[in-house]
Design an enzyme around this catalytic site. Sequence first.
Site, PDB file in Angstrom:
ATOM      1  N   GLU A 266      24.073  34.608  99.705  1.00 48.25           N
ATOM      2  CA  GLU A 266      23.057  34.207 100.684  1.00 48.25           C
ATOM      3  C   GLU A 266      22.810  35.456 101.498  1.00 48.25           C
ATOM      4  O   GLU A 266      23.725  35.949 102.161  1.00 48.25           O
ATOM      5  CB  GLU A 266      23.610  33.036 101.502  1.00 48.25           C
ATOM      6  CG  GLU A 266      22.591  32.411 102.414  1.00 48.25           C
ATOM      7  CD  GLU A 266      22.650  33.000 103.801  1.00 48.25           C
ATOM      8  OE1 GLU A 266      22.010  34.042 104.014  1.00 48.25           O
ATOM      9  OE2 GLU A 266      23.344  32.431 104.648  1.00 48.25           O
ATOM     10  N   CYS A 303      21.828  33.534 110.138  1.00 48.56           N
ATOM     11  CA  CYS A 303      21.011  33.688 108.922  1.00 48.56           C
ATOM     12  C   CYS A 303      19.673  32.985 109.086  1.00 48.56           C
ATOM     13  O   CYS A 303      18.702  33.331 108.425  1.00 48.56           O
ATOM     14  CB  CYS A 303      21.719  33.084 107.714  1.00 48.56           C
ATOM     15  SG  CYS A 303      23.457  33.468 107.608  1.00 48.56           S
TER      16      CYS A 303
END
Lengths: 534, 534
Positions: A266, A303
Amino acid sequence: MSSPLGVSFIDGAEVRASGPAFHAVDPTTGEQLEPAYAECGAAEVVQATAAAAAAFEVYRRTTPETRARFLEAVADAIDAIGPDLLATVPAETGLPEARVKGETGRTSGQLRMFAADLREGGWLDVRIDPGDPARSPAPRPDVRQRSVPVGPVAVFGASNFPLAFSVAGGDTASALAAGCPVVVKAHPSHPATSELVGRAIVETLAAHDLPAGTFALLHGAGNELGEALVTDPRIAAVGFTGSRGGGLALSRLAAGREVPIPVYAEMSAVNPVFLLPGALGERAEQVATGFAGSLTGSGGQLCTKPGLVFALDGDATDTFLEAAARAVAAVPTTALLNPGIGEAFVSGVRRLGDAEGVERVAEGDTAEQGPAVPGRPALFTTTGDRFLADADLAAEVFGPAGLVVQVRDEDQLHQIVAGLEGQLTASLHVGAADTDLALDLLGRLELVAGRVLFDGWPTGVEVNHAMVHGGPFPATTAPGTTSVGARAIERFLRPVAYQDVPAALLPPELHDDNPWRVFRRIDGRADTPTQETS
Amino acid sequence: MSSPLGVSFIDGAEVRASGPAFHAVDPTTGEQLEPAYAECGAAEVVQATAAAAAAFEVYRRTTPETRARFLEAVADAIDAIGPDLLATVPAETGLPEARVKGETGRTSGQLRMFAADLREGGWLDVRIDPGDPARSPAPRPDVRQRSVPVGPVAVFGASNFPLAFSVAGGDTASALAAGCPVVVKAHPSHPATSELVGRAIVETLAAHDLPAGTFALLHGAGNELGEALVTDPRIAAVGFTGSRGGGLALSRLAAGREVPIPVYAEMSAVNPVFLLPGALGERAEQVATGFAGSLTGSGGQLCTKPGLVFALDGDATDTFLEAAARAVAAVPTTALLNPGIGEAFVSGVRRLGDAEGVERVAEGDTAEQGPAVPGRPALFTTTGDRFLADADLAAEVFGPAGLVVQVRDEDQLHQIVAGLEGQLTASLHVGAADTDLALDLLGRLELVAGRVLFDGWPTGVEVNHAMVHGGPFPATTAPGTTSVGARAIERFLRPVAYQDVPAALLPPELHDDNPWRVFRRIDGRADTPTQETS
């Protein structure tokens, strides 16, 4: 209270590696923190993966109930070291106590979620197509499918979630739930935090009489350790949360192995937000306040930070921008996670500020005596024309900085959406008059992002069964998966079909009488076991 | 009867490309077949993928019911051209009529299976975690997950399944079911077969008023066409069945793209068979006959051909080997699929025959007037020692050749199993006295293969809900997936979470009232809709 000793853990033992020492740095004070940690290298990787491979033979055969109890005990152990974590995490990360408490709860909570799911059993994906010896022209075989764990998993701790995406974070929890041993490379900016959590796992394994090789924690500040781990032939999959450069480098290493393995990375996102005219007409100030909070919370180091905002030119957007600038300017400068992130943030903010046609509309509040690694909030604006002309403006700046793009009209908005890279999230703020445009954008953004959300902010990822924390490249290297939520376990499983295997040799979940009472599909139809009566 | 015209299909139109012409060859007679096919190139790829990308916007929004009816109509259309296929496939492939009839039924059958699954809806993976505005400290958002199609898919037709793994084969059926347009690169050894099936799809799309760009069929005999297809930015995923070299080359191209995409390549396997002592003691002759049939059926050109047999030294194994040699010697030489496969087979058989310590125990029956591309069955034997010493002996020989390894003892057997590469299948033949060894091997082989079967042969892959036609590398590039059976659709889907999306804007399958009556998970618990009452 237990104190960090500066050790790695391999096969249940404390290990002081022979590599060079490194220290974490307190980003608030700039002080070097004790204890020192010794860099692990190829020798420690071989020890840890050999122990993991041996443990796999035992651990993969444990029942889901055994693993559920183990995960619950790890959760309890992490909750129990809450005071130690409160004493350690803020110093290593600059994150405030409230965040540490919340993240501790999230970390133990997701371990308990996987425990509950292990018992429900849907993750096994059991499918039974009964045989028919009388079928013509050929008998129909009996075919039964279940999932098996892939093998030892390498997990890379993330800098920005010292608990929830680190040693006992989502990758570790889902791999252990699947039946895979885990070798963690601790993030070097929070080694003591990692040691505390690692010790909790090691002690829980021992208390549950599970193989010590099921878990290892290796410290290292350079790239060599990670490279050795990803290329070790005993490692079957990799979980990573971090930078695009790091994720792509690990992916290349994994693809070049004699037996390539998947890297679930990710990597990065700017998490575009679309403020539709109706929403800004109704509540521009409220949206601006929410935006500033989401942009700067946790120092903008999430994120899912909303780094890009798109709004159509007009009075309501001017109102929003003014309010957002005021709100961002009122946010104090906070410490960023580590000096490397601090330098990258300064350079990212400079890049934005220097870009043609980009205007800085706010800088955060800064005290005389600021943190050693300062993250001073910053808000910029530009036009849709400039945004389309300069691809760099769509790049992530990790930290509390964002860019508001004032878009000429809906056509230009569609042009912008068509050019977006893959994202973890996309958010829409919608008013009563925006339904048509919102529906149109929803249909486009579901192809761009792993999660589309309305009238909210993408930070604060709910850990549940429906969550997707993933998305098309470059948000992740595996768009078909999620690293948060129940389906994260699927990354570490592989389906196997058992054809005409005698009942006595079948694994329990494939027996006709369903002793574990797991959800199954019979000839493709869902078959939910009734509640067990006592 | 419709005759092949030598055309490709792009966006619903017959296309005669401007590239060099090529002809299929009848492997029985060696004759060049008519019509000629023109090689498609970069221009045709751009046309086909642009049409597919445009069609995707419409096709992905069709209901599962619409796609189910379309797939059923394609199945009907393929059944309807059965006579044409009987006139075309044997000439292009050397395969006998019975195989063509069987494969036609499998092809239409798997289209109908996906149609039925589309209606059941489990493939959508709907998960709903309802919100709770009253939750403290923060409201719980409403999160709903479904799967969306990834985009246009490139499918490479396989040489050895001119129907079931080609133009309307499993990859195409699962991609179309998922909502993805498909661009097929026809295998150059059966272009007329491909054209017939491609026309059936094109005509069915038109009859169902679906976008013509949803399907394209491109002919080409060189590598350029495939490279252009895999590197085209509009292609989102690739389905491939073929050689290891071909699959790895496509994977490298896909990984090197600006936006990498997954290649689902089913590449190669030797499908080890373990004949346990009890089984051979009870029925060595019967096992030998079954083995010879599975080894040489369809000219040994099946992905699941049992190319390697392991048996423990002893009288029963001698009996098996003698009986297997007799059975293989009685199998006539048949035509292989094309001259390239014929050459590779000859060289593979020569390699085995020349290997140190390998003995040829049988050669198939050969008529005076054999086929132009002969596949003469061959059976070899060697020792466990030699097998362990020579890694080449474990390599696939595509065609009717196999190797029986006489293993010294169980320790050596375990050593051999530990060194096996990833496989599509592993088979055990088990007698009453073999239970302990069988259980032990089952536990090892489930980590090696996608399917483990007892007392049968791996050829003849059942198309159902529990089947796994996949396995660890190098059997496939994506061990978490299957290319046969219901779960093949998952390769072409991606999960998306919808957070706090107003009910009016949610896709139907995420509405509270479940209008499509699909299987769902609510807060992680299975929720099977009751049967609709009329």
